[in-house]
Design a protein around this motif. Structure first.
Motif, PDB file in Angstrom:
ATOM      1  N   UNK A 249      31.677  55.819  30.148  1.00 14.45           N
ATOM      2  CA  UNK A 249      32.758  54.865  30.424  1.00 14.45           C
ATOM      3  C   UNK A 249      32.662  53.767  29.384  1.00 14.45           C
ATOM      4  N   UNK A 250      33.624  53.711  28.526  1.00 12.68           N
ATOM      5  CA  UNK A 250      33.585  52.662  27.496  1.00 12.68           C
ATOM      6  C   UNK A 250      34.368  51.449  27.975  1.00 12.68           C
ATOM      7  N   UNK A 251      33.740  50.286  27.875  1.00 14.19           N
ATOM      8  CA  UNK A 251      34.424  49.057  28.278  1.00 14.19           C
ATOM      9  C   UNK A 251      34.286  48.043  27.152  1.00 14.19           C
ATOM     10  N   UNK A 252      35.214  47.090  27.072  1.00 14.64           N
ATOM     11  CA  UNK A 252      35.053  46.016  26.084  1.00 14.64           C
ATOM     12  C   UNK A 252      33.913  45.084  26.498  1.00 14.64           C
ATOM     13  N   UNK A 253      33.278  44.464  25.512  1.00 16.75           N
ATOM     14  CA  UNK A 253      32.087  43.670  25.773  1.00 16.75           C
ATOM     15  C   UNK A 253      32.359  42.517  26.726  1.00 16.75           C
ATOM     16  N   UNK A 254      33.522  41.882  26.581  1.00 16.24           N
ATOM     17  CA  UNK A 254      33.743  40.687  27.398  1.00 16.24           C
ATOM     18  C   UNK A 254      34.014  41.026  28.862  1.00 16.24           C
ATOM     19  N   UNK A 255      34.238  42.309  29.185  1.00 17.60           N
ATOM     20  CA  UNK A 255      34.487  42.647  30.582  1.00 17.60           C
ATOM     21  C   UNK A 255      33.380  43.532  31.148  1.00 17.60           C
ATOM     22  N   UNK A 256      32.241  43.524  30.435  1.00 11.88           N
ATOM     23  CA  UNK A 256      31.127  44.378  30.842  1.00 11.88           C
ATOM     24  C   UNK A 256      30.616  44.043  32.236  1.00 11.88           C
ATOM     25  N   UNK A 257      30.409  42.737  32.470  1.00 10.34           N
ATOM     26  CA  UNK A 257      29.834  42.335  33.755  1.00 10.34           C
ATOM     27  C   UNK A 257      30.764  42.690  34.910  1.00 10.34           C
ATOM     28  N   UNK A 258      32.029  42.481  34.677  1.00  8.86           N
ATOM     29  CA  UNK A 258      33.024  42.808  35.698  1.00  8.86           C
ATOM     30  C   UNK A 258      32.933  44.292  36.075  1.00  8.86           C
ATOM     31  N   UNK A 259      32.863  45.123  34.990  1.00 11.54           N
ATOM     32  CA  UNK A 259      32.800  46.570  35.224  1.00 11.54           C
ATOM     33  C   UNK A 259      31.505  46.950  35.948  1.00 11.54           C
ATOM     34  N   UNK A 260      30.421  46.271  35.568  1.00 16.62           N
ATOM     35  CA  UNK A 260      29.132  46.589  36.193  1.00 16.62           C
ATOM     36  C   UNK A 260      29.173  46.277  37.679  1.00 16.62           C
ATOM     37  N   UNK A 261      29.767  45.124  38.013  1.00 13.42           N
ATOM     38  CA  UNK A 261      29.849  44.750  39.433  1.00 13.42           C
ATOM     39  C   UNK A 261      30.652  45.794  40.194  1.00 13.42           C
ATOM     40  N   UNK A 262      31.744  46.250  39.564  1.00 16.51           N
ATOM     41  CA  UNK A 262      32.587  47.227  40.251  1.00 16.51           C
ATOM     42  C   UNK A 262      31.860  48.547  40.439  1.00 16.51           C
ATOM     43  N   UNK A 263      31.136  48.964  39.394  1.00 15.27           N
ATOM     44  CA  UNK A 263      30.364  50.207  39.514  1.00 15.27           C
ATOM     45  C   UNK A 263      29.318  50.080  40.607  1.00 15.27           C
ATOM     46  N   UNK A 264      28.678  48.904  40.640  1.00 16.37           N
ATOM     47  CA  UNK A 264      27.642  48.717  41.660  1.00 16.37           C
ATOM     48  C   UNK A 264      28.264  48.798  43.053  1.00 16.37           C
ATOM     49  N   UNK A 265      29.428  48.193  43.206  1.00 18.85           N
ATOM     50  CA  UNK A 265      30.088  48.252  44.511  1.00 18.85           C
ATOM     51  C   UNK A 265      30.500  49.666  44.869  1.00 18.85           C
ATOM     52  N   UNK A 266      30.773  50.478  43.830  1.00 23.48           N
ATOM     53  CA  UNK A 266      31.120  51.869  44.086  1.00 23.48           C
ATOM     54  C   UNK A 266      29.929  52.651  44.634  1.00 23.48           C
ATOM     55  N   UNK A 267      28.709  52.166  44.396  1.00 19.32           N
ATOM     56  CA  UNK A 267      27.530  52.865  44.897  1.00 19.32           C
ATOM     57  C   UNK A 267      26.523  53.231  43.832  1.00 19.32           C
TER      58      UNK A 267
END
Lengths: 414, 341, 183, 170
Positions: D42-60
């Motif tokens: 999953x490629x994400x832009x650097x400035x939205x990395x944390x956001x994506x990580x939180x969402x992935x974590x919430x996914x399980x």
């Protein structure tokens, strides 16, 4: 007030690197450096700060046996990495190298023949038992039980003997190669393996009597180093540590490789999460490994012997190759193996070693050497336990936790 | 008087015999043999050979003499940071004090061969035996090393735990016989039965207390090498280290002699007769053999047990063994009341 | 049938009596082994293990079979096997010499992985079934071609008794005397 | 016993389902989602990395198995891959997602994810010493395995060259 330097030399220029600055510790705390030259630390240092008899802070300082595996992996041919990587944990040589080979096979897009899968799994389980016994021995001597140490090491000898019969080397087998395994099972192996399995089962009962159910040892282990399920998942601990905390995770089950989707075995999971549960996980796993060994041996015996290697490396081989295999059971390698070019690609593979899950990330650019090899070994992931679980325990609990997570510095440092 | 008689009268002059012959020479021999036994027995349980290559025909027995010689001629390194005076004297005093109780325990019922008047000998023996651990704590403190200090503190904790138990459980014998006199105690045992049978709970408590006081497994806590390297002895080397290690075994031997006299009937099957041979030498040999057997049991436990955690050992001592000692004392009183002894 | 996770629980045994029973079980097991230790220690210089022919011991070159292909040097993971260039009389042009490549091995580095033996296209390399050879200095371990072509001396065999370990159900391993002349 | 019957090998079907789920959860955060060999990238832009990580974590995806950094010297970037998976969710535990960002090789700075995934804390320290990547917000950023002198050389970058010996001996 005592002042101590953590993490590096005192020179002015070095202090610019974050983390190497001089820190002050509180007056009431007593700082003890356990290791690296300490009978109870192994090749690592744990800096603990104690308040009375209770540890308030623990800082694992690893890296004393770092051997630059990842960098060396980038400068040598693919097949040469196998003997290198198995030196991370030589009691567990096959388990440690199989995922690397799996990653290579994923990039090459080949699948080893069934016989090679069973042979690899057979050696993996022999190694798993040997490594668990090694862990048991170290755990025993850490909490002062020298008999456990000697017994476990003596019984490990039986497993090492089996591995020697199979591969020709006691510890550093270099057994799996991309596409298969290096030797076939010798004729007298199945009988010896079955005898060893029966012997080991009886010995486990004796281990229980002298170690696990021994009231003194039980008192040392029970409730020590408790890791709740949530915390275990959060810390990302692996292997017996995770399974003792109720996490149903085993790479052999969740991402089956080799012959593990065909043999019948259980993944023991305990809910207690303390040092005693971690010891019991190992005992139960040894029992399951014995079952796998018996099944693998049965399968290998009932199927006709053929070269346990993928046709890509065997079909075009000269007649001498077949002659040697029929005579000695030895799979000769094609000279092109040495400088084998692997098509460009990235692959990620995981496998279950005795101490837990090991993961490899291999990236190839089509050259004969990998562009990048990333290894995360189980002990490296378990090291975090020292920081988050040890504080709050007594000084004498440190060896118990250390031994129970079966931390192995050469593997963690890579 | 012939030369032999003169020599015999010197050698068997009770203070010399008990302090020098038994206290030093026999103790040294016993310690060496018991160390060999410990290594050999542990090796057997652990499926090893143990000491072997130094004279395989003697089952490696001279190995211990070799070790002794090595300790004796090793360089003694005294770090600059230690408190020199205490560092050197503490192990020596601890060793001397640990064998001193042997000098006050009677080996025979014939008054000519008593080293001291026996009226309060139980109390004297117990009092002397409680002094030596202080010097171990001192040795740890003088070493000025973190591990030594932790080890010393642990030793101090252990002292508080076992001392009361040891005294109370051995005094239960006095309670039963209404006497502080070892001779009365042995005579009472010869008349009825050994106190190990009459009062097993007190014996058990005394046994555990001795185990704790001499850091035997499962109470090998002050020196536990996986946390504190060698505890109070971390900085020691050469013969001073040997003394420290030997002191624990010597102390165990002294305690074993006290236990042998108090619980195992002393010279029991033997009735001391006339003359040095029957009146002194043979009874003393009986006592030493009993003490030796006791030490073998202590040593064997090493191969079965690991070590307790400090707080568990203390908890066990106060919650389990201390009540045991109290019950033993009570049994002693009841036995005295019923006139069993 | 595949793997399955199975929840297990620690055996729950508590109380004074159970503790007592545990102590007795441990001590009696200790006494059992004190009487019959079931040991299989190898008394090394006096006895030595006669290893199976498949054992990966020291590697020796059969010069006649070697075709100078340098596959062994190329696959060696420890860079122990190296090719040396030796001049040799050329059979086709009498009086002239030509350069030939020969493998030599440095046993300071060799890790006994056996890749070279397995990769050799003519089976010119083979393992001898022993590995306990002592050298007085490190330079001796860097073999030249002549040393490499004959099996190394094995002094242990002349001093000790050959034994073999066989797996046993009762005692784990059993040490038996190896038959002379048996391979 | 019955529990074991749920066992099945990882199928392409399962991977596709997870990819769809990730795409739905992360929405416009992702640059691209593709299936790799053994993982989902999953490629994400650097400035939205944390956001994506939180969402992935919430996914399980509750822990990180490996923090993999690859040095692409020619492109001038470090590719940082957080290879996350799950322990508590059995379905997701069969799948590994790699949260990938590219950061500038000459100014290697990126936000730390160790407060989202505690399991990545030590591996971030490791990457810091081997590549010199500064993880901003890491609670305890100092070398883990190496001594500072060696860590200063950034040994795993492609600037640090190690050569194999030749196979010929003179």
């Amino acid at each position: 007030m005592s002042v101590s330097v953590i993490g590096g030399p005192k020179r002015e220029s070095d202090l610019k690197i974050p983390g190497t600055e001089v820190r002050k510790i509180e007056k009431d705390l007593y700082e003890v450096f356990i290791g690296p030259q300490h009978p109870g630390s192994g090749h690592m240092r744990i800096i603990i700060r104690v308040d009375g008899d209770v540890i308030v802070e623990a800082d694992p300082d690893m890296g004393y046996v770092h051997r630059t595996m990842e960098k060396l992996g980038e400068i040598r041919q693919y097949i040469k990495n196998i003997p290198l990587f198995e030196r991370m944990a030589i009691q567990d040589a096959c388990n440690v190298t199989v995922p690397y080979v799996l990653a290579l096979e994923k990039i090459l897009d080949i699948e080893p023949p069934q016989r090679a899968k069973y042979l690899r799994s057979l050696l993996c389980e022999i190694n798993r038992i040997a490594a668990h016994l090694y862990g048991f021995g170290i755990f025993g001597v850490f909490i002062g039980h020298s008999t456990m140490y000697m017994w476990a090491f003596a019984d490990r000898e039986v497993m090492v003997e089996l591995a020697e019969k199979l591969t020709g080397a006691r510890l550093t087998h270099s057994y799996p190669i991309p596409g298969g395994a290096r030797r076939d099972m010798p004729q007298d192996f199945p009988q010896a393996a079955r005898k060893a399995a029966r012997y080991m089962r009886r010995r486990l009962e004796e281990y229980r009597k002298i170690f696990l159910d021994n009231p003194v040892m039980k008192a040392r282990m029970e409730g020590v180093g408790y890791i709740p399920k949530k915390l275990a998942a959060e810390l990302g601990v692996v292997g017996p540590v995770a399974r003792a905390s109720g996490i149903k995770y085993d790479a052999r089950y969740n991402d089956p490789y080799d012959a593990y989707d065909e043999v019948d075995f259980e993944i023991p999971v305990f809910e207690e999460g303390d040092a005693l549960a971690r010891a019991w996980v190992k005992v139960e796993e040894i029992k399951q490994s014995l079952r796998i060994i018996e099944q693998a041996v049965d399968w290998l015996e009932s199927h006709t012997s053929e070269a346990p290697i993928h046709d890509k490396f065997w079909a075009k081989s000269p007649p001498l190759w077949k002659k040697v295999f029929e005579k000695e059971g030895r799979v000769k390698l094609l000279p092109m193996m040495a400088t084998m070019k692997i098509p460009p690609g990235k692959a990620f593979a995981r496998g279950e070693t005795a101490r837990g899950e090991i993961v490899y990330y291999v990236e190839s650019t089509g050259d004969s050497i990998p562009y990048r090899v990333r290894i995360v070994s189980p002990s490296a992931r378990n090291a975090i336990v020292f920081k988050y679980v040890v504080p709050g325990h007594r000084v004498m609990d440190l060896p118990t936790i250390y031994g129970s997570i079966d931390y192995f510095p050469p593997e963690a440092d890579r | 008087m012939s030369l032999v008689e003169v020599l015999a009268s010197i050698v068997f002059y009770p203070p010399i015999y008990q302090l020098v012959i038994v206290g030093l020479i026999v103790t040294l021999g016993v310690v060496i043999i018991i160390l060999w036994f410990e290594r050999k027995a542990t090796a057997r349980v652990q499926r090893r050979l143990g000491p072997y290559h130094v004279a395989p025909k003697l089952a490696g027995m001279p190995q211990l003499l070799a070790d002794l010689l090595r300790y004796a001629f090793q360089e003694i390194i005294i770090p600059r940071t230690v408190d020199r005076g205490v560092f050197i004297t503490a192990p020596i005093i601890a060793t001397v004090l640990s064998i001193l109780p042997i000098a006050v325990v009677p080996f025979t019922s014939i008054p000519d061969y008593w080293p001291i008047p026996m009226d309060y000998s139980v109390l004297v023996a117990l009092a002397i035996s409680t002094v030596s651990p202080i010097f171990l704590v001192l040795a740890g403190w003088a070493s000025n090393n973190k591990f030594s200090i932790i080890g010393g503190v642990r030793e101090a904790f252990i002292i508080t735990a076992y001392e009361l138990i040891a005294i109370l459980s051995i005094l239960s014998v006095s309670a039963a016989t209404l006497s502080f006199n070892f001779i009365d105690i042995v005579n009472a045992q010869m008349n009825t039965a050994w106190f190990i049978i009459l009062n097993p709970i007190a014996f058990m408590a005394a046994f555990l207390a001795v185990l704790m006081s001499t850091s035997g497994f499962p109470f090998e806590i002050p020196e536990s090498e996986n946390e504190v390297v060698a505890g109070p002895f971390t900085e020691y080397s050469g013969i001073l280290y040997g003394l420290n290690m030997g002191a624990a075994y010597m102390k165990r031997f002294a305690f074993s002699i006290i236990l042998a006299v108090a619980f195992l009937g002393g010279w029991s099957p033997l009735t001391p007769g006339e003359g040095i041979l029957y009146g002194y030498l043979l009874p003393s040999i009986v006592v030493i053999i009993k003490a030796f057997i006791l030490m073998m049991v202590f040593s064997f436990l090493r191969s079965v047990y690991g070590r307790y955690r400090l707080d568990q050992a203390l908890q066990g001592a106060w919650r389990l063994v201390f009540p045991m000692a109290l019950i033993g004392f009570g049994i002693g009183i009841i036995e005295a009341y019923l006139g069993l002894t | 049938m595949p793997a399955r996770p199975v929840a297990k629980a620690l055996p729950k045994r508590r109380g004074l009596f159970e503790g007592f029973k545990g102590n007795i079980a441990a001590i009696s097991l200790g006494v059992k082994y004190l009487i019959d230790p079931k040991r299989f220690t190898l008394i090394y210089p006096n006895e030595y293990i006669k290893l199976d022919p498949g054992y990966r011991g020291f590697i020796v070159l059969e010069k006649k079979k070697c075709i100078n292909c340098s596959s062994c040097a190329r696959i060696c993971p420890a860079a122990a096997m190296k090719m040396i260039k030796l001049p040799e009389p050329d059979p086709r042009h009498p009086g002239k010499t030509k350069i030939k490549l020969w493998p030599v091995i440095n046993y300071q580095r060799c890790i006994f992985c056996g890749y070279c033996v397995d990769v050799c296209p003519t089976e010119a390399l083979y393992h001898v079934p022993y590995h306990d050879i002592v050298y007085e200095n490190l330079a001796e371990m860097d073999w030249d071609l002549e040393t490499f072509t004959k099996p190394p001396d094995y002094p242990t065999a002349s001093e000790g008794m050959p034994v073999k370990y066989i797996v046993d159900e009762e005692r784990g391993l059993v040490k038996v005397k190896a038959q002379e002349g048996e391979q | 016993m019955v529990e074991g019957l749920r066992f099945m090998k990882l199928s392409e079907e399962m991977v596709r389902v997870v990819i769809e789920k990730v795409k739905k959860e992360l929405g416009d955060l992702v640059k691209s989602v593709e299936e790799g060999k053994g993982y989902i990238s999953i490629k994400v832009p650097l400035n939205r990395l944390r956001e994506a990580a939180v969402k992935l974590k919430n996914m399980g995806f509750d822990h990180v198995k490996s923090l993999t950094v690859t040095d692409y010297k020619k492109k001038g970037v470090f590719e940082v891959m957080y290879m996350a998976s799950s322990y508590l969710d059995e379905e997701l535990s069969r799948i590994i997602v790699s949260l990938t960002v590219e950061i500038d090789r000459n100014n290697p700075r990126m936000p730390s994810l160790s407060d989202i995934w505690t399991s990545v804390e030590f591996q971030e320290r490791e990457v810091y010493e081997f590549f010199g990547i500064h993880f901003e917000g890491h609670p305890d950023l100092r070398p883990l395995l190496l001594v500072p002198d060696i860590a200063d050389l950034k040994p795993l970058t492609k600037d640090f060259i190690v050569k194999e010996e030749p196979i010929f001996k003179s």
